[in-house]
Motif scaffolding. Sequence first.
Motif, PDB file in Angstrom:
ATOM      1  N   GLU A  94       0.824  -1.212   0.000  1.00 47.21           N
ATOM      2  CA  GLU A  94       0.000   0.000   0.000  1.00 47.21           C
ATOM      3  C   GLU A  94       0.859   1.263   0.000  1.00 47.21           C
ATOM      4  O   GLU A  94       0.537   2.247  -0.681  1.00 47.21           O
ATOM      5  CB  GLU A  94      -0.930   0.000   1.208  1.00 47.21           C
ATOM      6  N   SER A  95       1.967   1.252   0.707  1.00 43.84           N
ATOM      7  CA  SER A  95       2.800   2.451   0.802  1.00 43.84           C
ATOM      8  C   SER A  95       3.701   2.643  -0.401  1.00 43.84           C
ATOM      9  O   SER A  95       4.257   3.723  -0.590  1.00 43.84           O
ATOM     10  CB  SER A  95       3.651   2.392   2.074  1.00 43.84           C
ATOM     11  N   SER A  98       1.822   3.077  -5.446  1.00 45.91           N
ATOM     12  CA  SER A  98       1.431   4.270  -6.210  1.00 45.91           C
ATOM     13  C   SER A  98       2.590   4.887  -6.980  1.00 45.91           C
ATOM     14  O   SER A  98       2.380   5.705  -7.869  1.00 45.91           O
ATOM     15  CB  SER A  98       0.817   5.316  -5.276  1.00 45.91           C
ATOM     16  N   TRP A 123      -4.262  -7.804  -0.349  1.00 46.97           N
ATOM     17  CA  TRP A 123      -4.126  -6.911  -1.494  1.00 46.97           C
ATOM     18  C   TRP A 123      -5.449  -6.647  -2.227  1.00 46.97           C
ATOM     19  O   TRP A 123      -5.463  -5.960  -3.241  1.00 46.97           O
ATOM     20  CB  TRP A 123      -3.147  -7.514  -2.496  1.00 46.97           C
ATOM     21  N   GLU A 126      -6.217  -2.964  -2.901  1.00 44.11           N
ATOM     22  CA  GLU A 126      -5.084  -2.261  -3.513  1.00 44.11           C
ATOM     23  C   GLU A 126      -4.900  -2.625  -4.980  1.00 44.11           C
ATOM     24  O   GLU A 126      -4.683  -1.758  -5.828  1.00 44.11           O
ATOM     25  CB  GLU A 126      -3.802  -2.566  -2.736  1.00 44.11           C
ATOM     26  N   GLU A 129      -7.744  -1.174  -7.214  1.00 45.25           N
ATOM     27  CA  GLU A 129      -7.606   0.271  -7.377  1.00 45.25           C
ATOM     28  C   GLU A 129      -6.426   0.605  -8.294  1.00 45.25           C
ATOM     29  O   GLU A 129      -6.514   1.495  -9.145  1.00 45.25           O
ATOM     30  CB  GLU A 129      -7.414   0.932  -6.015  1.00 45.25           C
ATOM     31  N   SER A 155      -7.425 -11.684  -4.414  1.00 43.29           N
ATOM     32  CA  SER A 155      -7.525 -10.220  -4.458  1.00 43.29           C
ATOM     33  C   SER A 155      -8.655  -9.767  -5.382  1.00 43.29           C
ATOM     34  O   SER A 155      -8.890  -8.574  -5.552  1.00 43.29           O
ATOM     35  CB  SER A 155      -6.204  -9.611  -4.930  1.00 43.29           C
TER      36      SER A 155
END
Length: 528
Positions: A94-95, A98, A123, A126, A129, A155
């Motif tokens: 998650e961190s 992106s 996941w 995540e 998205e 997921s």
Amino acid sequence: MKIKQKTKKDSLSIFIIISLSLGLLIMAIPSRGAKTIENLNASTSSSDIVSILVYTEYADTTSEGEFENTLAAIDIYYGSNYNYETLTDYTNLESEISDYDILLIPEQETGSANQLDTVGKAWEGELSEFATNGGIIICLDWQGPGNTRRILNWSNVMEFYETSTSIIGYPISLAQIPGALGRNVNNSWRAPNGAINVSTYDGNVVVEDEYGSPIVVHKYLGQGHVVYCGFDFYEIEENCGKILANAIRLSYIPHIIFDESHTSANSLSSKLQEFGQDLVDMGYDISRMIPSFNESYLSSGDILVLTASYTNYSDTEAEIIENYVDQGNGLFIGAERGASWYQLDSILERFGFERNKTDALADLDEYTNKTRWPIYGPENIHNHPITNGIIDVELYGAAAFHTIPSGAEVLISTDNDASSVWDGSGLPAKALTFAAACERSSGGRIVALGECGLLRSSDDTDEDGIYDYYERSNGLFARNSIAWLVGASASSSSSGQNGIPSFPLEFTLLSLIATCIAIMVFIHKKRK
């Protein structure tokens, strides 16, 4: 004050400079009426470095293991224009996700079923998205203790059933419409060491075994992609390497959707097969929207292709298509003649195109076999980037538009004389529009044609041994249309090999003549 006087040598230097400058200036001037478009091949390499996050927590990272082989395959078949970082702890996704274009999941051969299920569940939000917003997820797999595809399954980005079989050494082949993942890949080859088939219906099959079981599957998810590969790079195999490289390229190549949700009369798998393959060869991705019209699936595309269909589009669907174009996307729409082919009228009219609904165009002077199979040549072809290189087109019972949107540009029109009539009635059909292009204030683009026959590579309407798509400039017109819809710019079009600008021949010759004159005058002056 002493003033330096100009010498003959100074004057000669000035003359040479002016002549050379004139030559260069001439080369920079676009040809009057020249029809240009940027290189039709969509870029197959990005100028931006692609960023890849590689999940390695349970992968084989030993020397010459699957992780190293996977990176080596990328270097060989994609190139070095990428960077990567490894993710060694699934809880950190998650961190970090992106910051990347692609999430690459090599085979997680040491992970148990429970461990990989845990990763997939963690996941779930995540990955969905990430892909919906344009990211690419690539999963490599084999029959390990846990099977890496469990991450995709849990997921909820791609659904699999438990069944899988080793296919090492067995014949495998590209599916009927592999899209961009099949570009430059052999039609058939032997499965490498570390290859399996799987059971899934969640995506488009790209590679299959001799019994039709999926090996490579491509799913469009929002603006992004999920690519499953049933091989793990235990050994580096050329075709598998090319598929992986093509999956990476999905991050920047245009996606063209052929809508077959309304019982299309022109299937990508049959009548439009060569057109579709040419688009793949040009560097585009292609797919079919089938069996139903799907707004979410449409959002994954850059261009929508609509051809004559047997069922009508609803007002809601027409509105979705209008909104799609007004989001900056492209629409290629091919109508047909007569009252019975009304199914696309609601969409055409929404954009300001109104076709004649009675009969087919005919030309009494220029035609092949029948007057309703007219040939439109230079006098019918109007200046536009799309008509670059178009000499003539051959039609097979086409409609015409008696109204086109304000600001639209005519691409091909009928003769402006008595030879242009409506077939059957013989009434005048002078200076009518067969094809037009327009750009809306939103930036979305539309190309509308009065028939689809020139796209068909399965029909030889005039029985001359040449399929309709290959007649005259028919295929080139179709390909140019797609290139313009993607956003091709005439101002940046003229580039030759290695990025060296190329210019209209007549102006290149003029520049050379000007330079030669300057040199001749210089030699003559020196002799004096």
